[in-house]
Scaffold this active site. Structure first.
Site, PDB file in Angstrom:
ATOM      1  N   CYS A 191       0.817  -1.222   0.000  1.00 33.06           N
ATOM      2  CA  CYS A 191       0.000   0.000   0.000  1.00 33.06           C
ATOM      3  C   CYS A 191       0.849   1.269   0.000  1.00 33.06           C
ATOM      4  CB  CYS A 191      -0.892   0.043   1.240  1.00 33.06           C
ATOM      5  SG  CYS A 191      -1.958  -1.378   1.494  1.00 33.06           S
TER       6      CYS A 191
ATOM      7  N   HIS B 248      -6.244   1.619   5.141  1.00 37.69           N
ATOM      8  CA  HIS B 248      -6.743   0.747   4.070  1.00 37.69           C
ATOM      9  C   HIS B 248      -7.338  -0.498   4.709  1.00 37.69           C
ATOM     10  CE1 HIS B 248      -7.253  -1.662   0.578  1.00 37.69           C
ATOM     11  NE2 HIS B 248      -6.205  -2.438   0.792  1.00 37.69           N
TER      12      HIS B 248
ATOM     13  N   GLU C  34     -28.031  10.746   9.000  1.00 38.50           N
ATOM     14  CA  GLU C  34     -27.430  11.539  10.073  1.00 38.50           C
ATOM     15  C   GLU C  34     -25.919  11.345  10.179  1.00 38.50           C
ATOM     16  OE1 GLU C  34     -27.613  14.221  13.407  1.00 38.50           O
ATOM     17  OE2 GLU C  34     -28.970  13.786  11.732  1.00 38.50           O
TER      18      GLU C  34
ATOM     19  N   HIS D 175     -12.374  -5.229  -3.529  1.00 31.51           N
ATOM     20  CA  HIS D 175     -11.112  -5.193  -2.780  1.00 31.51           C
ATOM     21  C   HIS D 175     -11.273  -4.550  -1.402  1.00 31.51           C
ATOM     22  CE1 HIS D 175      -6.511  -4.172  -2.973  1.00 31.51           C
ATOM     23  NE2 HIS D 175      -6.930  -4.174  -1.726  1.00 31.51           N
TER      24      HIS D 175
ATOM     25  N   HIS E 243     -10.115  -4.037   4.249  1.00 29.36           N
ATOM     26  CA  HIS E 243     -10.810  -4.967   3.359  1.00 29.36           C
ATOM     27  C   HIS E 243     -12.235  -5.179   3.861  1.00 29.36           C
ATOM     28  CE1 HIS E 243      -6.920  -6.961   1.591  1.00 29.36           C
ATOM     29  NE2 HIS E 243      -7.008  -5.668   1.331  1.00 29.36           N
TER      30      HIS E 243
END
EC number: 4.2.1.109
Length: 265
Positions: free
Chosen positions: A118, A136, A161, A226, A138
């Protein structure tokens, strides 16, 4: 039973093998390396980073050098991660200053650590949005939304809301930077771009950068089949944004299943 949040290593690991500087850092619960451990355990309990998936990085915005970025490594069990396992990168050159492979083997057990796949995507969030942290996950909710929006380039939702927890962003014409001008309102429409997945994580970089450029109001990018990338001006803002967005994604899945449009007409 959920796992403990703070990296409890003082009685379990010989920190004395580290330099005095690192001993001091890793004994501070608010140090970015320890915060990554804390959040990884929390995210694991939420089923967001299971099976070594996902990642997190934090820029040391409150430290002496705010250009330092701590990044969790690739392929490790996030619920068991320790502060000395982080990669340390300095912006803007993205120079690697320290890796877990530099740490004494008494702590790492000779494991060969790899940088997070990443990393280039995290760096994009820091350089393009001046982020303080990037997450990040999943998340299954993120994946499901991209599945029922197959062929679509955006996720949209309004009149909920929880949208109020997200920032309202706008371009500052004087600085050329995207800045927070307030919080979203109940009646606002949240729009999150969706990019297509690739066989290798780093190959998502160009698409992510394009989405960040084309959607100045977003704090997240969905990756089809992903997961999701979410960023914020601090680690705690990024955490709040990630939680709020995941709530909205889960709600959107249920709305879709019930035939309720996510955008109120």
């Amino acid at each position: 039973m959920s796992s403990s949040c703070f990296c409890k290593h003082s009685e379990e690991t010989p920190l004395s093998v580290l330099s005095p500087e690192l001993q001091e850092q890793f004994s501070d619960p608010n140090h970015p390396a320890n915060l990554i451990c804390e959040l990884c355990r929390l995210f694991y309990d939420n089923n967001w980073v299971t099976g070594t998936g996902g990642g997190i990085s934090i820029r040391d915005v409150d430290g002496a050098n705010p250009n330092l970025v701590y990044i969790a490594p690739s392929g490790v069990q996030k619920e068991r991660i320790q502060p000395w396992e982080m990669f340390l990168v300095e912006l803007p050159e993205e120079k690697i200053l320290r890796t877990p492979n530099d740490i004494p083997k008494e702590l790492t057990k000779s494991y060969k650590y790899k940088p997070s796949a990443c990393t280039p995507l995290f760096m994009s969030c820091y350089t393009m949005r001046d982020a303080g942290a990037c997450i990040h996950t999943h998340s299954q909710h993120a994946v499901m939304v991209t599945l029922f929006l197959e062929g679509k380039k955006e996720f949209e939702i309004s009149h909920i809301e929880q949208i109020k927890a997200l920032p309202k962003l706008a371009l500052n014409e004087n600085t050329g930077k995207i800045e927070k001008i307030g919080s979203m309102e109940y009646y606002d429409k949240l729009v999150i771009p969706i990019i297509e997945n690739t066989p290798h994580e780093e190959d998502l970089t160009d698409s992510l950068q394009e989405a960040i450029k084309n959607y100045p109001g977003t704090s997240a990018v969905l990756v089809r089949r992903h997961g999701i990338y979410v960023w914020g001006e601090t680690v705690w803002k990024a955490k709040v944004y990630n939680e709020a967005i995941d709530y909205l994604l889960e709600l959107a899945v249920k709305m879709q299943q019930s035939g309720i449009p996510t955008v109120k007409q």
